[in-house]
Structure formats: C-alpha cells, structure tokens
Design a protein around this motif. Structure first.
Motif, PDB file in Angstrom:
ATOM      1  N   ILE A   2     -14.853  -1.028   8.322  1.00 28.23           N
ATOM      2  CA  ILE A   2     -13.727  -0.713   7.449  1.00 28.23           C
ATOM      3  C   ILE A   2     -12.944  -2.001   7.245  1.00 28.23           C
ATOM      4  O   ILE A   2     -12.603  -2.682   8.217  1.00 28.23           O
ATOM      5  N   SER A   3     -12.672  -2.330   5.975  1.00 28.60           N
ATOM      6  CA  SER A   3     -11.957  -3.570   5.704  1.00 28.60           C
ATOM      7  C   SER A   3     -11.184  -3.476   4.396  1.00 28.60           C
ATOM      8  O   SER A   3     -11.540  -2.718   3.507  1.00 28.60           O
ATOM      9  N   LYS A   4     -10.145  -4.277   4.312  1.00 24.04           N
ATOM     10  CA  LYS A   4      -9.409  -4.454   3.065  1.00 24.04           C
ATOM     11  C   LYS A   4      -9.782  -5.792   2.419  1.00 24.04           C
ATOM     12  O   LYS A   4      -9.323  -6.107   1.338  1.00 24.04           O
ATOM     13  N   ASP A   5     -10.628  -6.548   3.081  1.00 27.78           N
ATOM     14  CA  ASP A   5     -10.952  -7.912   2.684  1.00 27.78           C
ATOM     15  C   ASP A   5     -12.137  -7.953   1.720  1.00 27.78           C
ATOM     16  O   ASP A   5     -13.208  -7.420   2.012  1.00 27.78           O
ATOM     17  N   GLU A   6     -11.967  -8.590   0.580  1.00 25.39           N
ATOM     18  CA  GLU A   6     -13.028  -8.691  -0.419  1.00 25.39           C
ATOM     19  C   GLU A   6     -14.237  -9.470   0.099  1.00 25.39           C
ATOM     20  O   GLU A   6     -15.366  -9.233  -0.340  1.00 25.39           O
ATOM     21  N   ARG A  25      -8.976  -0.476  -0.847  1.00 25.43           N
ATOM     22  CA  ARG A  25      -8.353  -1.254  -1.917  1.00 25.43           C
ATOM     23  C   ARG A  25      -6.918  -0.790  -2.096  1.00 25.43           C
ATOM     24  O   ARG A  25      -6.514  -0.356  -3.162  1.00 25.43           O
ATOM     25  N   LEU A  26      -6.172  -0.857  -1.026  1.00 23.06           N
ATOM     26  CA  LEU A  26      -4.797  -0.384  -1.014  1.00 23.06           C
ATOM     27  C   LEU A  26      -3.875  -1.551  -0.720  1.00 23.06           C
ATOM     28  O   LEU A  26      -4.251  -2.480  -0.021  1.00 23.06           O
ATOM     29  N   GLY A  27      -2.695  -1.462  -1.222  1.00 22.52           N
ATOM     30  CA  GLY A  27      -1.701  -2.469  -0.879  1.00 22.52           C
ATOM     31  C   GLY A  27      -1.212  -2.235   0.542  1.00 22.52           C
ATOM     32  O   GLY A  27      -1.722  -1.376   1.259  1.00 22.52           O
ATOM     33  N   ASN A  28      -0.236  -2.994   0.935  1.00 20.29           N
ATOM     34  CA  ASN A  28       0.348  -2.793   2.258  1.00 20.29           C
ATOM     35  C   ASN A  28       0.910  -1.386   2.337  1.00 20.29           C
ATOM     36  O   ASN A  28       1.555  -0.904   1.402  1.00 20.29           O
ATOM     37  N   ARG A  30       2.036   1.886   5.456  1.00 26.12           N
ATOM     38  CA  ARG A  30       2.214   2.261   6.852  1.00 26.12           C
ATOM     39  C   ARG A  30       0.933   2.896   7.379  1.00 26.12           C
ATOM     40  O   ARG A  30       0.197   3.536   6.639  1.00 26.12           O
ATOM     41  N   THR A  31       0.696   2.697   8.651  1.00 26.47           N
ATOM     42  CA  THR A  31      -0.488   3.269   9.287  1.00 26.47           C
ATOM     43  C   THR A  31      -0.530   4.777   9.076  1.00 26.47           C
ATOM     44  O   THR A  31      -1.582   5.348   8.766  1.00 26.47           O
ATOM     45  N   ARG A  32       0.590   5.432   9.216  1.00 29.39           N
ATOM     46  CA  ARG A  32       0.672   6.882   9.021  1.00 29.39           C
ATOM     47  C   ARG A  32       0.191   7.270   7.628  1.00 29.39           C
ATOM     48  O   ARG A  32      -0.580   8.214   7.460  1.00 29.39           O
ATOM     49  N   ASP A  33       0.620   6.527   6.605  1.00 28.90           N
ATOM     50  CA  ASP A  33       0.221   6.827   5.236  1.00 28.90           C
ATOM     51  C   ASP A  33      -1.272   6.562   5.017  1.00 28.90           C
ATOM     52  O   ASP A  33      -1.946   7.326   4.322  1.00 28.90           O
ATOM     53  N   LEU A  34      -1.774   5.501   5.619  1.00 31.90           N
ATOM     54  CA  LEU A  34      -3.198   5.186   5.520  1.00 31.90           C
ATOM     55  C   LEU A  34      -4.035   6.302   6.144  1.00 31.90           C
ATOM     56  O   LEU A  34      -5.014   6.771   5.555  1.00 31.90           O
ATOM     57  N   LEU A  35      -3.661   6.742   7.334  1.00 35.00           N
ATOM     58  CA  LEU A  35      -4.406   7.802   8.003  1.00 35.00           C
ATOM     59  C   LEU A  35      -4.341   9.117   7.242  1.00 35.00           C
ATOM     60  O   LEU A  35      -5.343   9.840   7.154  1.00 35.00           O
ATOM     61  N   THR A  36      -3.207   9.422   6.661  1.00 35.13           N
ATOM     62  CA  THR A  36      -3.081  10.632   5.844  1.00 35.13           C
ATOM     63  C   THR A  36      -4.022  10.568   4.652  1.00 35.13           C
ATOM     64  O   THR A  36      -4.743  11.531   4.357  1.00 35.13           O
ATOM     65  N   MET A  37      -4.045   9.444   3.965  1.00 33.15           N
ATOM     66  CA  MET A  37      -4.916   9.273   2.807  1.00 33.15           C
ATOM     67  C   MET A  37      -6.381   9.392   3.206  1.00 33.15           C
ATOM     68  O   MET A  37      -7.171  10.067   2.539  1.00 33.15           O
ATOM     69  N   LEU A  38      -6.765   8.755   4.323  1.00 32.13           N
ATOM     70  CA  LEU A  38      -8.153   8.831   4.779  1.00 32.13           C
ATOM     71  C   LEU A  38      -8.529  10.258   5.171  1.00 32.13           C
ATOM     72  O   LEU A  38      -9.635  10.713   4.871  1.00 32.13           O
ATOM     73  N   ASN A  39      -7.634  10.969   5.831  1.00 27.51           N
ATOM     74  CA  ASN A  39      -7.900  12.364   6.191  1.00 27.51           C
ATOM     75  C   ASN A  39      -8.117  13.220   4.956  1.00 27.51           C
ATOM     76  O   ASN A  39      -8.991  14.082   4.934  1.00 27.51           O
ATOM     77  N   GLN A  40      -7.349  12.989   3.915  1.00 29.55           N
ATOM     78  CA  GLN A  40      -7.477  13.762   2.681  1.00 29.55           C
ATOM     79  C   GLN A  40      -8.801  13.495   1.979  1.00 29.55           C
ATOM     80  O   GLN A  40      -9.345  14.374   1.317  1.00 29.55           O
ATOM     81  N   GLU A  57     -15.606   2.607  -1.892  1.00 28.61           N
ATOM     82  CA  GLU A  57     -14.311   2.005  -2.224  1.00 28.61           C
ATOM     83  C   GLU A  57     -13.254   3.098  -2.294  1.00 28.61           C
ATOM     84  O   GLU A  57     -13.454   4.125  -2.940  1.00 28.61           O
ATOM     85  N   VAL A  58     -12.147   2.878  -1.622  1.00 25.27           N
ATOM     86  CA  VAL A  58     -11.031   3.825  -1.618  1.00 25.27           C
ATOM     87  C   VAL A  58      -9.824   3.126  -2.211  1.00 25.27           C
ATOM     88  O   VAL A  58      -9.415   2.079  -1.741  1.00 25.27           O
ATOM     89  N   ARG A  59      -9.279   3.721  -3.235  1.00 21.46           N
ATOM     90  CA  ARG A  59      -8.068   3.181  -3.892  1.00 21.46           C
ATOM     91  C   ARG A  59      -6.918   4.112  -3.694  1.00 21.46           C
ATOM     92  O   ARG A  59      -7.044   5.270  -3.616  1.00 21.46           O
TER      93      ARG A  59
END
Length: 59
Positions: A2-6, A25-28, A30-40, A57-59
């Motif tokens: 898992i990476s954000k790096d191109e 492919r997300l901007g900065n 919070r970890t909480r928001d990232l985990l919520t998005m991944l769970n969804q 790719e996840v945007r």
C-alpha cells in the motif's frame, strides 16, 4: 503493498513485476478518515485484486 507514492506505481507496472499495489491517490488526511474510506471500499478493492489486477487505485 500500500502506497501513496507514484514511484511504487511505476515499479509495479514493470512487465516482470508480479507484486500487487494498492495505490492511494488521496491528499493528506487523518488516519481515521483513511481507514473509514478503506473500510467502505474494501470489498471493491478485494474484488479488483481477485480479478488479477496488479494495481488498484483509490481516489
């Protein structure tokens, strides 16, 4: 992986590479928001990898 790096995307697309990449492919955020998005989206991510996609790719 898992990476954000191109750079990891470029490496994952090499013809002989067999690894898999979840490319965030997300901007900065919070970890909480990232985990919520991944769970969804987790079932879609798993489905893409089960269909032999090397890069998801996840945007």
């Amino acid at each position: 992986m898992i990476s954000k790096d191109e750079d990891f995307f470029i490496l994952a697309m090499r013809p002989k590479d067999t690894g898999r990449l979840l490319w965030l492919r997300l901007g900065n955020c919070r970890t909480r928001d990232l985990l919520t998005m991944l769970n969804q989206r987790w079932s879609d991510i798993e489905n893409a990898f089960s269909q032999e996609q090397r890069v998801v790719e996840v945007r």
